[in-house]
Design an enzyme around this catalytic site. Structure first.
Site, mmCIF file in Angstrom:
data_model
loop_
_atom_site.group_PDB
_atom_site.id
_atom_site.type_symbol
_atom_site.label_atom_id
_atom_site.label_comp_id
_atom_site.label_asym_id
_atom_site.label_seq_id
_atom_site.Cartn_x
_atom_site.Cartn_y
_atom_site.Cartn_z
ATOM 1 N N SER A 10 58.253 -15.092 27.307
ATOM 2 C CA SER A 10 57.163 -14.978 28.281
ATOM 3 C C SER A 10 55.824 -14.780 27.576
ATOM 4 O O SER A 10 55.739 -14.067 26.567
ATOM 5 C CB SER A 10 57.436 -13.770 29.185
ATOM 6 O OG SER A 10 56.317 -13.484 29.984
ATOM 7 N N THR A 49 61.174 -13.738 31.072
ATOM 8 C CA THR A 49 60.939 -12.523 31.864
ATOM 9 C C THR A 49 60.025 -11.622 31.046
ATOM 10 O O THR A 49 60.134 -11.539 29.819
ATOM 11 C CB THR A 49 62.263 -11.793 32.195
ATOM 12 O OG1 THR A 49 62.982 -11.533 30.994
ATOM 13 C CG2 THR A 49 63.127 -12.615 33.136
ATOM 14 N N ALA A 50 59.137 -10.947 31.743
ATOM 15 C CA ALA A 50 58.034 -10.248 31.084
ATOM 16 C C ALA A 50 58.470 -8.880 30.550
ATOM 17 O O ALA A 50 59.424 -8.280 31.025
ATOM 18 C CB ALA A 50 56.886 -10.073 32.082
ATOM 19 N N TYR A 74 51.088 -19.209 30.884
ATOM 20 C CA TYR A 74 50.165 -19.132 32.025
ATOM 21 C C TYR A 74 48.864 -19.772 31.582
ATOM 22 O O TYR A 74 48.433 -19.583 30.443
ATOM 23 C CB TYR A 74 49.873 -17.677 32.396
ATOM 24 C CG TYR A 74 50.971 -16.994 33.155
ATOM 25 C CD1 TYR A 74 51.328 -17.396 34.434
ATOM 26 C CD2 TYR A 74 51.654 -15.917 32.603
ATOM 27 C CE1 TYR A 74 52.335 -16.756 35.139
ATOM 28 C CE2 TYR A 74 52.659 -15.265 33.301
ATOM 29 C CZ TYR A 74 52.989 -15.698 34.572
ATOM 30 O OH TYR A 74 53.989 -15.068 35.263
ATOM 31 N N GLY A 105 67.148 -19.015 39.905
ATOM 32 C CA GLY A 105 67.057 -18.345 41.194
ATOM 33 C C GLY A 105 68.423 -17.945 41.702
ATOM 34 O O GLY A 105 69.006 -18.627 42.551
ATOM 35 N N GLY A 106 68.969 -16.863 41.168
ATOM 36 C CA GLY A 106 70.223 -16.322 41.679
ATOM 37 C C GLY A 106 71.470 -16.883 41.020
ATOM 38 O O GLY A 106 72.583 -16.585 41.456
ATOM 39 N N HIS A 109 60.561 -18.576 41.296
ATOM 40 C CA HIS A 109 60.101 -17.457 40.467
ATOM 41 C C HIS A 109 60.943 -16.205 40.751
ATOM 42 O O HIS A 109 60.433 -15.095 40.899
ATOM 43 C CB HIS A 109 58.616 -17.187 40.770
ATOM 44 C CG HIS A 109 57.835 -16.538 39.657
ATOM 45 N ND1 HIS A 109 56.751 -17.120 39.058
ATOM 46 C CD2 HIS A 109 57.958 -15.332 39.060
ATOM 47 C CE1 HIS A 109 56.228 -16.310 38.148
ATOM 48 N NE2 HIS A 109 56.952 -15.226 38.120
ATOM 49 N N ARG A 124 59.906 -13.855 43.558
ATOM 50 C CA ARG A 124 58.863 -12.846 43.327
ATOM 51 C C ARG A 124 57.483 -13.331 43.790
ATOM 52 O O ARG A 124 56.517 -12.575 43.718
ATOM 53 C CB ARG A 124 58.797 -12.512 41.834
ATOM 54 C CG ARG A 124 60.075 -11.916 41.312
ATOM 55 C CD ARG A 124 60.189 -12.005 39.791
ATOM 56 N NE ARG A 124 59.344 -11.059 39.091
ATOM 57 C CZ ARG A 124 59.652 -9.786 38.873
ATOM 58 N NH1 ARG A 124 60.788 -9.310 39.343
ATOM 59 N NH2 ARG A 124 58.849 -9.001 38.204
ATOM 60 N N ARG A 141 67.084 -12.155 35.377
ATOM 61 C CA ARG A 141 67.308 -10.704 35.449
ATOM 62 C C ARG A 141 68.563 -10.214 34.738
ATOM 63 O O ARG A 141 68.520 -9.149 34.111
ATOM 64 C CB ARG A 141 67.335 -10.249 36.916
ATOM 65 C CG ARG A 141 65.984 -10.357 37.626
ATOM 66 C CD ARG A 141 66.098 -9.804 39.033
ATOM 67 N NE ARG A 141 64.894 -9.983 39.828
ATOM 68 C CZ ARG A 141 64.642 -11.049 40.588
ATOM 69 N NH1 ARG A 141 65.508 -12.043 40.645
ATOM 70 N NH2 ARG A 141 63.536 -11.125 41.300
ATOM 71 N N LYS A 199 57.228 -25.292 35.665
ATOM 72 C CA LYS A 199 58.158 -24.338 36.311
ATOM 73 C C LYS A 199 57.576 -23.835 37.630
ATOM 74 O O LYS A 199 56.389 -23.484 37.697
ATOM 75 C CB LYS A 199 58.408 -23.160 35.369
ATOM 76 C CG LYS A 199 59.294 -22.065 35.941
ATOM 77 C CD LYS A 199 59.726 -21.101 34.868
ATOM 78 C CE LYS A 199 60.534 -19.958 35.423
ATOM 79 N NZ LYS A 199 59.736 -19.014 36.212
ATOM 80 N N THR A 205 54.000 -22.240 33.875
ATOM 81 C CA THR A 205 54.235 -21.632 35.189
ATOM 82 C C THR A 205 53.191 -22.158 36.171
ATOM 83 O O THR A 205 51.983 -21.982 35.978
ATOM 84 C CB THR A 205 54.173 -20.101 35.092
ATOM 85 O OG1 THR A 205 55.265 -19.676 34.271
ATOM 86 C CG2 THR A 205 54.300 -19.449 36.459
ATOM 87 N N GLN A 253 56.828 -19.755 27.442
ATOM 88 C CA GLN A 253 56.292 -19.837 28.821
ATOM 89 C C GLN A 253 54.799 -19.601 28.781
ATOM 90 O O GLN A 253 54.308 -18.682 28.110
ATOM 91 C CB GLN A 253 56.978 -18.791 29.706
ATOM 92 C CG GLN A 253 56.443 -18.700 31.123
ATOM 93 C CD GLN A 253 55.299 -17.702 31.285
ATOM 94 O OE1 GLN A 253 55.200 -16.760 30.492
ATOM 95 N NE2 GLN A 253 54.441 -17.921 32.269
ATOM 96 N N ARG A 266 54.553 -7.591 45.616
ATOM 97 C CA ARG A 266 55.780 -6.826 45.334
ATOM 98 C C ARG A 266 55.491 -5.369 45.638
ATOM 99 O O ARG A 266 54.841 -4.663 44.859
ATOM 100 C CB ARG A 266 56.196 -7.028 43.891
ATOM 101 C CG ARG A 266 56.374 -8.514 43.568
ATOM 102 C CD ARG A 266 56.089 -8.803 42.151
ATOM 103 N NE ARG A 266 55.980 -10.236 41.886
ATOM 104 C CZ ARG A 266 55.898 -10.756 40.684
ATOM 105 N NH1 ARG A 266 55.939 -9.968 39.625
ATOM 106 N NH2 ARG A 266 55.753 -12.046 40.515
HETATM 107 C C1 GLV Z 1 55.900 -12.254 35.911
HETATM 108 O O1 GLV Z 1 55.876 -13.427 35.730
HETATM 109 C C2 GLV Z 1 56.521 -11.678 37.038
HETATM 110 O O2 GLV Z 1 57.019 -12.425 37.893
HETATM 111 O O3 GLV Z 1 56.535 -10.439 37.131
#
Ligand code: GLV
Length: 475
Positions: free
Chosen positions: A168, A140-141, A194, A389-390, A350, A353, A412, A326, A222, A192, A231
């Site tokens: 991340s 997580t970022a 990118y 995921g949850g 993800h 998100r 989270r 991922k 990712t 992780q 978002r």
């Molecule tokens: C970063 O990977 C995010 O989902 O905010």
């Protein structure tokens, strides 16, 4: 003696010396006498002490933090709005965000009873590392938005708990700083990744080499972010990194941000970001550049929207680290990733998100497991399957493993615990989740991960998962 007085007052309400008279055979009586005089032998590790938090609501009343929902509610009361919203965000109408936990709840357990579970252990091994439980910290970022010690605190808590941490790319502590933050270099860390486009591809390459040099033992690529998801909370909030924080893996950590000893990064990293069209403002997540979400602006400038499975082969020319792909939700994608040289996949949307309306990870899991663990003759070797995921409870971990996953990623809740309690908060969260996992195994008749009884999980449509056909082209 606590157990003695507990039994005395709550259960039997009898004078202590009479209890043995009510207990069966003489061996059993002797055991009770021993328990009453010496205490219960420790057949299981003690559960972690609950973490207590006093919310800033003026009540002054401490609250015990017992589960992910507790941590989230407390974090909402301490975090700045735009930070909380960023961590909590889901894409568009957040239908997938709601569906992830609902789908998990719709999978039910058929526990076995009268299975000896006194010695149950949730420990496992994954990619050659021993884990206290099949739980991995998800990438997580920007964790220093949650707490000044950010990624370093999470790394220390994960190492102490015996769980791997995935750092991340978008961290606010450099990958070297995180590795140096753990006393004695202990713990298992994954990185992780990118894959960036154009001249910034050199940044990706440098990150891979730096992660390997700093002792990270797996790369988590990712694959579900050719662009960031929509978002809307971040757009409304004009989300950007708070002043003083930077994306430490790109721009170098300016003191005092990286007191953990992270290496300063060279001009090539900075040049990569700048050449991709944003320079410092982008890496600082400056929302004024985009007039909306700073993360979306970063993604637009940096992410490679033309990735294919070729990038797995490319990464394999750079590193011998195992590559986990991922963001996979389909068996055909999983098979293609494995054929291209991946060591495994993470079944993930993800954290809801990216693509709203995407299937839940738990729904996608069985098809992916089939593709990765039972490849066709002449195909790639079987690999590992992780899922996120949850997943919030020990029972969720149990469901995932009963459906064929090797481990669950936890996202989270770690941020919420970090925000509220720093390293101690994350330690408490992880300790209680490991304990919950063990308890769930015991209650379901699962003494160890290689002895999951057949037919443990019932699918939402009422079929027993082990009896419901699955093939690599379907669910
Ligand atoms: C970063 O990977 C995010 O989902 O905010």
């Amino acid at each position: 003696m606590r157990i003695v007085s507990k039994y005395y007052t709550c259960v039997f309400s009898l004078p202590l010396f009479l209890i043995p008279l009510f207990v069966g055979n003489s061996a059993e009586r002797q055991r009770w006498v021993a328990i009453m005089t010496q205490g219960e032998p420790p057949s299981r590790p003690p559960p972690p002490a609950p973490f207590s938090f006093t919310p800033p609501d003026g009540s002054g009343l401490p609250r015990l933090m017992l589960n992910a929902a507790d941590w989230q509610a407390a974090a909402e009361s301490v975090l700045p709005r735009s930070v909380y919203d960023y961590y909590a965000a889901g894409a568009d109408d957040r239908t997938t965000l709601a569906a992830n936990p609902a789908a998990l709840a719709a999978h039910r357990l058929r526990p076995r009873v009268l299975v000896p579970v006194g010695g149950t252990s949730p420990a496992t091994t994954l990619l050659g590392s021993s884990l206290a439980a099949p739980i991995v910290i998800a990438p997580t970022a920007m964790q220093r938005m949650a707490h000044p010690e950010g990624e370093a605190a999470v790394a220390r808590a994960a190492a102490a708990a015996g769980l791997p941490m995935t750092l991340s790319t978008m961290a606010t502590t450099s990958l070297e700083g995180v590795a140096a933050a753990v006393p004695g270099g202990g713990g298992v860390r994954w990185f992780q990744l990118y894959v960036f486009r154009g001249p910034a591809r050199a940044t990706t390459e440098a990150l891979v080499r730096r992660a390997e040099a700093a002792g990270y033992t797996a790369l988590v690529l990712t694959a579900d972010a050719p662009v960031y998801g929509n978002r809307e909370a971040d757009v409304r909030n004009g989300f950007s990194l708070p002043p003083g924080l930077r994306l430490a893996n790109f721009m170098g950590d300016a003191p005092p941000q990286d007191e953990e000893g992270g290496a300063e990064q060279g001009a090539d990293e900075e040049g990569g970001a700048a050449a991709a069209g944003g320079g410092g403002a982008i890496a600082d997540m400056d929302a004024s550049v985009a007039g909306g979400s700073g993360l979306a602006a970063f993604g637009d400038a940096m992410l490679d929207a033309d990735l294919s499975t070729d990038c797995i082969a490319w990464l394999r020319t750079l590193t011998s680290l195992p590559i986990l792909v991922k963001g996979v939700l389909r068996a055909d994608d999983a098979a293609a990733a494995m054929a291209a040289g991946a060591a495994g996949v993470v079944v993930s949307n993800h954290g809801a998100r990216q693509l709203d309306g995407a299937v839940t990870s738990v729904m996608a899991l069985r098809g992916v497991v089939e593709a990765v663990k039972r490849p066709p003759p002449g195909g790639p070797p079987p690999g590992v399957v992780l899922v996120d995921g949850g997943f919030r409870r020990g029972t969720d971990v149990l469901k995932a493993l009963a459906l064929g996953a090797d481990a669950v990623l936890l996202g989270r809740p770690v941020l919420w615990a970090l925000a509220v309690g720093g390293q101690a908060g994350v330690a408490a969260l992880l300790g209680s989740l490991i304990d919950e996992t063990r308890r769930a195994m015991m209650l379901a008749g699962v003494p160890s991960w290689d002895r999951i009884p057949p037919g443990l999980v019932v699918l939402p449509d009422g079929r027993i998962a082990d009896d419901a056909p699955v093939d690599a082209s379907g669910w």
